[in-house]
Design a protein around this motif. Structure first.
Motif, PDB file in Angstrom:
ATOM      1  N   ILE A   7       1.090 -10.606  13.684  1.00 36.60           N
ATOM      2  CA  ILE A   7       2.045 -10.506  12.586  1.00 36.60           C
ATOM      3  C   ILE A   7       3.176  -9.589  13.028  1.00 36.60           C
ATOM      4  CG2 ILE A   7       0.332 -10.930  10.765  1.00 36.60           C
ATOM      5  CD1 ILE A   7       0.506  -7.837  10.183  1.00 36.60           C
ATOM      6  N   THR A   8       4.285  -9.680  12.341  1.00 38.99           N
ATOM      7  CA  THR A   8       5.423  -8.792  12.567  1.00 38.99           C
ATOM      8  C   THR A   8       5.774  -8.154  11.237  1.00 38.99           C
ATOM      9  OG1 THR A   8       6.244 -10.225  14.334  1.00 38.99           O
ATOM     10  CG2 THR A   8       7.812  -8.658  13.403  1.00 38.99           C
ATOM     11  N   VAL A   9       5.923  -6.838  11.240  1.00 39.23           N
ATOM     12  CA  VAL A   9       6.257  -6.107  10.020  1.00 39.23           C
ATOM     13  C   VAL A   9       7.538  -5.306  10.230  1.00 39.23           C
ATOM     14  CG1 VAL A   9       3.867  -5.997   9.192  1.00 39.23           C
ATOM     15  CG2 VAL A   9       4.759  -4.148  10.617  1.00 39.23           C
ATOM     16  N   GLY A  10       8.254  -5.084   9.159  1.00 36.76           N
ATOM     17  CA  GLY A  10       9.491  -4.329   9.219  1.00 36.76           C
ATOM     18  C   GLY A  10       9.295  -2.839   9.000  1.00 36.76           C
ATOM     19  N   LEU A  11       8.082  -2.381   9.065  1.00 40.62           N
ATOM     20  CA  LEU A  11       7.787  -0.960   8.866  1.00 40.62           C
ATOM     21  C   LEU A  11       8.198  -0.144  10.086  1.00 40.62           C
ATOM     22  CD1 LEU A  11       4.130  -1.379   7.539  1.00 40.62           C
ATOM     23  CD2 LEU A  11       6.157  -0.856   6.164  1.00 40.62           C
ATOM     24  N   PRO A  12       8.607   1.112   9.873  1.00 43.97           N
ATOM     25  CA  PRO A  12       8.812   1.997  11.023  1.00 43.97           C
ATOM     26  C   PRO A  12       7.503   2.104  11.806  1.00 43.97           C
ATOM     27  CG  PRO A  12       9.652   2.998   9.011  1.00 43.97           C
ATOM     28  CD  PRO A  12       8.887   1.778   8.599  1.00 43.97           C
ATOM     29  N   TYR A  13       7.593   2.260  13.105  1.00 45.02           N
ATOM     30  CA  TYR A  13       6.413   2.253  13.955  1.00 45.02           C
ATOM     31  C   TYR A  13       5.326   3.237  13.499  1.00 45.02           C
ATOM     32  CZ  TYR A  13       3.501   2.288  18.123  1.00 45.02           C
ATOM     33  OH  TYR A  13       2.436   2.214  18.982  1.00 45.02           O
ATOM     34  N   PRO A  14       5.651   4.515  13.247  1.00 42.89           N
ATOM     35  CA  PRO A  14       4.584   5.440  12.827  1.00 42.89           C
ATOM     36  C   PRO A  14       3.893   4.988  11.531  1.00 42.89           C
ATOM     37  CG  PRO A  14       6.541   6.666  13.443  1.00 42.89           C
ATOM     38  CD  PRO A  14       6.935   5.216  13.388  1.00 42.89           C
ATOM     39  N   GLU A  15       4.655   4.442  10.603  1.00 41.57           N
ATOM     40  CA  GLU A  15       4.068   3.965   9.354  1.00 41.57           C
ATOM     41  C   GLU A  15       3.205   2.721   9.604  1.00 41.57           C
ATOM     42  OE1 GLU A  15       5.335   2.505   4.869  1.00 41.57           O
ATOM     43  OE2 GLU A  15       6.863   3.382   6.170  1.00 41.57           O
ATOM     44  N   ALA A  16       3.643   1.850  10.484  1.00 40.34           N
ATOM     45  CA  ALA A  16       2.852   0.662  10.818  1.00 40.34           C
ATOM     46  C   ALA A  16       1.510   1.068  11.424  1.00 40.34           C
ATOM     47  CB  ALA A  16       3.626  -0.240  11.780  1.00 40.34           C
ATOM     48  N   VAL A  17       1.512   2.089  12.278  1.00 41.81           N
ATOM     49  CA  VAL A  17       0.268   2.566  12.892  1.00 41.81           C
ATOM     50  C   VAL A  17      -0.656   3.131  11.813  1.00 41.81           C
ATOM     51  CG1 VAL A  17      -0.723   4.288  14.460  1.00 41.81           C
ATOM     52  CG2 VAL A  17       1.296   2.971  15.159  1.00 41.81           C
ATOM     53  N   THR A  18      -0.127   3.966  10.940  1.00 42.83           N
ATOM     54  CA  THR A  18      -0.935   4.563   9.871  1.00 42.83           C
ATOM     55  C   THR A  18      -1.509   3.497   8.952  1.00 42.83           C
ATOM     56  OG1 THR A  18       0.329   6.629   9.928  1.00 42.83           O
ATOM     57  CG2 THR A  18      -0.865   6.140   7.887  1.00 42.83           C
TER      58      THR A  18
END
Length: 136
Positions: A7-18
């Motif tokens: 999947i691809t998300v538009g979240l900032p990387y640190p938030e995507a990891v969390t």
């Protein structure tokens, strides 16, 4: 056969990891290992190698109950555990790619019927975690 769910998300990387960690935990997966590929490249190959790659994290995740069933059915399944989850973001992109191994890959490598059951359960859980992230 594809071996990944992506999947691809538009979240900032640190938030995507969390959020990925949280979504996986909600499906019963714990993180057993973590590899920061960018940091490894920078340390071993120089800063240019890490910067060219961008952010790249590999989590080795495990649902203990599912792992126990898989190993009881076919001890060689340990070669495929833990399940890998990748979060990556290129240096010039505004999106984060999140990938999980497709547990059905295990079914291709084992004749044990219980492995197929475990793979289906793990697949359902990993897809649920990804769906949660897409809806975030």
């Amino acid at each position: 056969m594809s071996y990944a769910h992506t999947i691809t998300v538009g979240l900032p990387y640190p938030e995507a990891v969390t959020r990925t960690r949280e979504a996986l935990a909600g499906q019963g997966f714990g993180v057993l290992s973590e590899i920061d590929v960018r940091a490894t490249f920078e340390a071993k190959l120089g800063s240019d190698a890490g910067q060219t790659l961008g952010d790249y994290l590999i989590l080795g995740v495990c649902n203990p109950a599912l792992a126990q069933k898989a190993l009881a059915a076919d001890p060689d399944m340990g070669l495929l555990l833990p399940c890998n989850v990748v979060m990556r973001r290129g240096p010039d992109t505004g999106t984060t790619i999140i990938q999980t191994i497709d547990p059905q890959t295990m079914v291709q490598l084992s004749d044990a019927p219980a492995v197929a059951e475990v793979a289906s359960d793990a697949d359902r859980r990993l897809l649920a975690a990804l769906k949660e992230l897409v809806n975030a």
